[in-house]
Design an enzyme around this catalytic site. Sequence first.
Site, short mmCIF file in Angstrom:
data_model
loop_
_atom_site.label_atom_id
_atom_site.label_comp_id
_atom_site.label_asym_id
_atom_site.label_seq_id
_atom_site.Cartn_x
_atom_site.Cartn_y
_atom_site.Cartn_z
N HIS A 93 -74.48 -54.82 0.74
CA HIS A 93 -73.74 -55.40 1.88
C HIS A 93 -72.39 -54.70 2.00
CE1 HIS A 93 -71.56 -58.24 4.36
NE2 HIS A 93 -72.72 -58.77 4.71
N GLU A 95 -69.56 -55.75 2.41
CA GLU A 95 -68.48 -56.37 1.63
C GLU A 95 -68.56 -55.96 0.17
OE1 GLU A 95 -69.37 -60.30 3.03
OE2 GLU A 95 -68.62 -59.74 5.02
N GLU A 163 -76.04 -53.64 9.81
CA GLU A 163 -74.87 -54.47 10.05
C GLU A 163 -73.66 -53.58 10.33
OE1 GLU A 163 -75.52 -58.63 8.08
OE2 GLU A 163 -74.21 -57.37 6.90
N SER A 209 -72.22 -61.16 13.67
CA SER A 209 -71.86 -62.10 14.73
C SER A 209 -73.07 -62.60 15.53
CB SER A 209 -70.80 -61.50 15.65
OG SER A 209 -69.60 -61.24 14.94
N GLY A 230 -74.42 -64.48 8.84
CA GLY A 230 -73.39 -64.99 7.94
C GLY A 230 -72.93 -66.37 8.38
N GLY A 231 -71.82 -66.41 9.12
CA GLY A 231 -71.17 -67.67 9.46
C GLY A 231 -72.09 -68.70 10.07
O1 LIG Z 1 -74.62 -60.86 5.93
C1 LIG Z 1 -74.26 -61.26 7.04
C2 LIG Z 1 -73.39 -60.48 7.87
O2 LIG Z 1 -72.33 -59.92 7.16
C3 LIG Z 1 -73.03 -61.08 9.19
O3 LIG Z 1 -72.00 -62.03 9.08
P1 LIG Z 1 -71.57 -62.84 10.39
O4 LIG Z 1 -72.84 -63.41 10.97
O5 LIG Z 1 -70.66 -63.91 9.89
O6 LIG Z 1 -70.93 -61.88 11.31
#
Ligand SMILES: O=C[C@H](O)COP(=O)(O)O
Length: 249
Positions: A93, A95, A163, A209, A230-231
């Site tokens: 990922h 991050e 991503e 997103s 994610g969120g």
């Molecule tokens: O692993 C998930 C992604 O980093 C997407 O995160 P997000 O949906 O909060 O933008």
Amino acid sequence: MRRKLAAGNWKMNGTGAALTELSALIAADPAPKSEILICPPAPLIHRAAEIASETCVRIGGQDCHAAHAGAHTGDVSAEMLLDAGAAYVILGHSERRSDYAESDALVRDKTEAAIGAGLTAIVCVGETLDQREGGATLDIIAGQLAGSVPAGITGDTLVIAYEPVWAIGTGLVPSLGQIGEVHDFMREKLEARFGAETGNAIRLLYGGSVKGSNAAEIFSVSNVDGALVGGASLSAQDFLPIISALDAA
Ligand SMILES: O=C[C@H](O)COP(=O)(O)O
């Protein structure tokens, strides 16, 4: 026919109380056409797997070490994730790549370890905004795919998540044309490297997103087999419309 996958990455969010969202998800959508995956923080994996056992929801980790065991304080191995009840693991990922300087070679080694242990690996790739604006997106994706995906994989043990770094948690989403261009490109690259049958069986997720409000149009793009969310995966109320959109795609 690739089975669509709605994957939720909780990242470093949630203690035991958050598992009520997993229970709500299971209660609300017991038999979707798509596969559903929740990747909670490592301390919740075992409890999450117990809650999700004998349901349609699979549980995954967010990272693993490349080694089976040893003196690696703070790390977990792929075997430990499997033992805790995980079926999947997210690797590479952005991050992890930025917070821990994870290289393509390290992601490849982790992916080998994960698949070797019996997990399905979700390998993440994606360009930064500078790279996109510099016209380097496809070169970056090609390099990450070549470097992060090991040889000898099978279509059912590997998932790729595209991503774009600039779309993660920002509310910014690439155009459908941009998503389609990258997904078609990834499919071509995987087919060229692994052959048509395996390359065509690997599921390609879009992440960045994704919300209930934009999911249907994203899932209409060719070679988008689902989403890494994610969120919007943190609450059943937000994740369920995404699953419904994927079921309908
Ligand atoms: O692993 C998930 C992604 O980093 C997407 O995160 P997000 O949906 O909060 O933008």
